[in-house]
Design a protein around this motif. Structure first.
Motif, mmCIF file in Angstrom:
data_model
loop_
_atom_site.group_PDB
_atom_site.id
_atom_site.type_symbol
_atom_site.label_atom_id
_atom_site.label_comp_id
_atom_site.label_asym_id
_atom_site.label_seq_id
_atom_site.Cartn_x
_atom_site.Cartn_y
_atom_site.Cartn_z
ATOM 1 N N ILE A 37 0.860 -1.174 0.000
ATOM 2 C CA ILE A 37 0.000 0.000 0.000
ATOM 3 C C ILE A 37 0.902 1.231 0.000
ATOM 4 C CG2 ILE A 37 -1.784 1.280 1.226
ATOM 5 C CD1 ILE A 37 -2.735 -1.402 0.112
ATOM 6 N N THR A 38 0.742 2.073 -1.007
ATOM 7 C CA THR A 38 1.599 3.252 -1.164
ATOM 8 C C THR A 38 0.708 4.465 -1.421
ATOM 9 O OG1 THR A 38 1.851 2.673 -3.511
ATOM 10 C CG2 THR A 38 3.609 1.984 -2.026
ATOM 11 N N ASP A 39 0.066 4.925 -0.388
ATOM 12 C CA ASP A 39 -0.854 6.050 -0.552
ATOM 13 C C ASP A 39 -0.100 7.359 -0.758
ATOM 14 O OD1 ASP A 39 -3.334 4.659 -0.382
ATOM 15 O OD2 ASP A 39 -2.988 4.401 1.765
ATOM 16 N N HIS A 40 -0.830 8.362 -1.213
ATOM 17 C CA HIS A 40 -0.217 9.644 -1.566
ATOM 18 C C HIS A 40 0.254 10.415 -0.338
ATOM 19 C CE1 HIS A 40 -1.399 9.213 -5.737
ATOM 20 N NE2 HIS A 40 -2.633 8.935 -5.358
ATOM 21 N N LYS A 46 -0.472 2.155 8.024
ATOM 22 C CA LYS A 46 0.536 1.121 8.275
ATOM 23 C C LYS A 46 0.134 0.169 9.395
ATOM 24 C CE LYS A 46 5.473 0.341 8.498
ATOM 25 N NZ LYS A 46 6.805 0.946 8.279
ATOM 26 N N GLU A 47 -0.288 0.690 10.512
ATOM 27 C CA GLU A 47 -0.642 -0.177 11.641
ATOM 28 C C GLU A 47 -1.847 -1.051 11.302
ATOM 29 O OE1 GLU A 47 -1.836 0.035 16.390
ATOM 30 O OE2 GLU A 47 -1.173 1.858 15.333
ATOM 31 N N TYR A 48 -2.882 -0.425 10.741
ATOM 32 C CA TYR A 48 -4.090 -1.176 10.394
ATOM 33 C C TYR A 48 -3.800 -2.242 9.342
ATOM 34 C CZ TYR A 48 -8.492 -2.279 8.083
ATOM 35 O OH TYR A 48 -9.546 -2.943 7.519
ATOM 36 N N ALA A 49 -3.070 -1.853 8.285
ATOM 37 C CA ALA A 49 -2.780 -2.784 7.197
ATOM 38 C C ALA A 49 -1.921 -3.945 7.671
ATOM 39 C CB ALA A 49 -2.085 -2.042 6.053
ATOM 40 N N ASP A 79 9.755 5.933 7.984
ATOM 41 C CA ASP A 79 8.635 5.979 8.921
ATOM 42 C C ASP A 79 7.952 7.339 8.949
ATOM 43 O OD1 ASP A 79 8.956 3.317 9.702
ATOM 44 O OD2 ASP A 79 10.420 3.851 11.242
ATOM 45 N N ASP A 80 8.752 8.399 8.945
ATOM 46 C CA ASP A 80 8.213 9.752 9.029
ATOM 47 C C ASP A 80 8.197 10.395 7.648
ATOM 48 O OD1 ASP A 80 7.946 9.617 11.854
ATOM 49 O OD2 ASP A 80 10.090 10.025 12.059
ATOM 50 N N ILE A 81 7.003 10.586 7.113
ATOM 51 C CA ILE A 81 6.858 11.158 5.780
ATOM 52 C C ILE A 81 7.047 12.673 5.849
ATOM 53 C CG2 ILE A 81 5.326 11.390 3.793
ATOM 54 C CD1 ILE A 81 6.250 8.510 4.451
ATOM 55 N N PRO A 82 7.854 13.257 4.954
ATOM 56 C CA PRO A 82 8.079 14.716 4.977
ATOM 57 C C PRO A 82 6.772 15.498 4.876
ATOM 58 C CG PRO A 82 9.631 13.638 3.504
ATOM 59 C CD PRO A 82 8.629 12.600 3.891
#
Length: 218
Positions: A37-40, A46-49, A79-82
């Motif tokens: 899963i690579t959402d925008h 992440k946790e749910y999936a 982990d941390d998206i900009p």
């Protein structure tokens, strides 16, 4: 293992019309061994999936599709998206510093969201998404050729937002993939091959001759 490495779910992408449960159900039917899963610009599912995958005994990995000034780049291991828009090289350097991988998504798509002409100037890019289910064949072939010239790893994915697109393309991993680290290491070591779904099975696309057999090249 066959893994669709670029997918969007309704839980994380406003432009998607499919939920994770539907994606998994369809993926199993098609013979996929896992999904990404690579959402925008986010990885909030992440946790749910991850928990959903464990519950249903199916491999689910979560990355993100991040829009840079040059175009979209898929990332895994970050982990941390900009929170602000970066230049492609800035994002690549950041992901590499965290031990992750970067994949230029649909680089030659005609919507100004692919890195295209910038590919040759990007240092440290891990791979090129050579076949994308939402991209025209000749642009995919251009991506495949560019990856070959740049000696980069080659992946393929559906980029699905609707049920009918799930698994149209996927990436064949040449090793067993159990963890995100396995996925990242395989891409880094180029233990991946693009594959297309035809007549109920996946066919790898590993050379120009195979492209000619699958796609009409004029």
């Amino acid at each position: 293992m066959f893994i669709d490495t670029h997918m969007h779910c309704i839980e994380g992408s406003d432009d998607s019309f499919i939920g994770i449960s539907e994606i998994v159900k369809r993926a199993k039917i098609m013979g996929l061994n896992g999904i990404c899963i690579t959402d925008h610009d986010n990885n909030k599912v992440k946790e749910y999936a991850t928990q959903y995958g464990k519950k249903h005994n199916f491999k689910i990995f979560v990355g993100a599709e991040i829009l840079t000034h040059e175009g979209d780049i898929l990332v895994f291991g970050l982990d941390d998206i900009p929170t602000k828009k970066l230049y492609a090289q800035e994002l690549i350097d950041l992901v590499n510093s965290k031990g992750g991988v970067t994949i230029a998504a649909h680089p030659f798509r005609e919507n100004n969201r692919g890195c295209g002409k910038h590919l040759k100037n990007l240092k440290g890019l891990t791979a090129v998404e050579t076949f994308n289910g939402s991209t025209k064949s000749y642009n995919n072939l251009n991506a495949f050729e560019s990856a070959m010239e740049l000696n980069l790893a080659t992946t393929a994915a559906s980029d699905c937002h609707t049920p009918d697109a799930i698994g149209k393309y996927c990436t064949k991993f040449l090793d067993d993939i159990e963890t995100e680290k396995d996925l990242i290491d395989a891409i880094k070591r180029k233990r991946v091959v693009p594959a297309v779904y035809r007549d109920g099975k996946y066919i790898k696309i590993d050379n120009y001759e195979k492209c000619g057999e699958i796609f009409p090249i004029n």
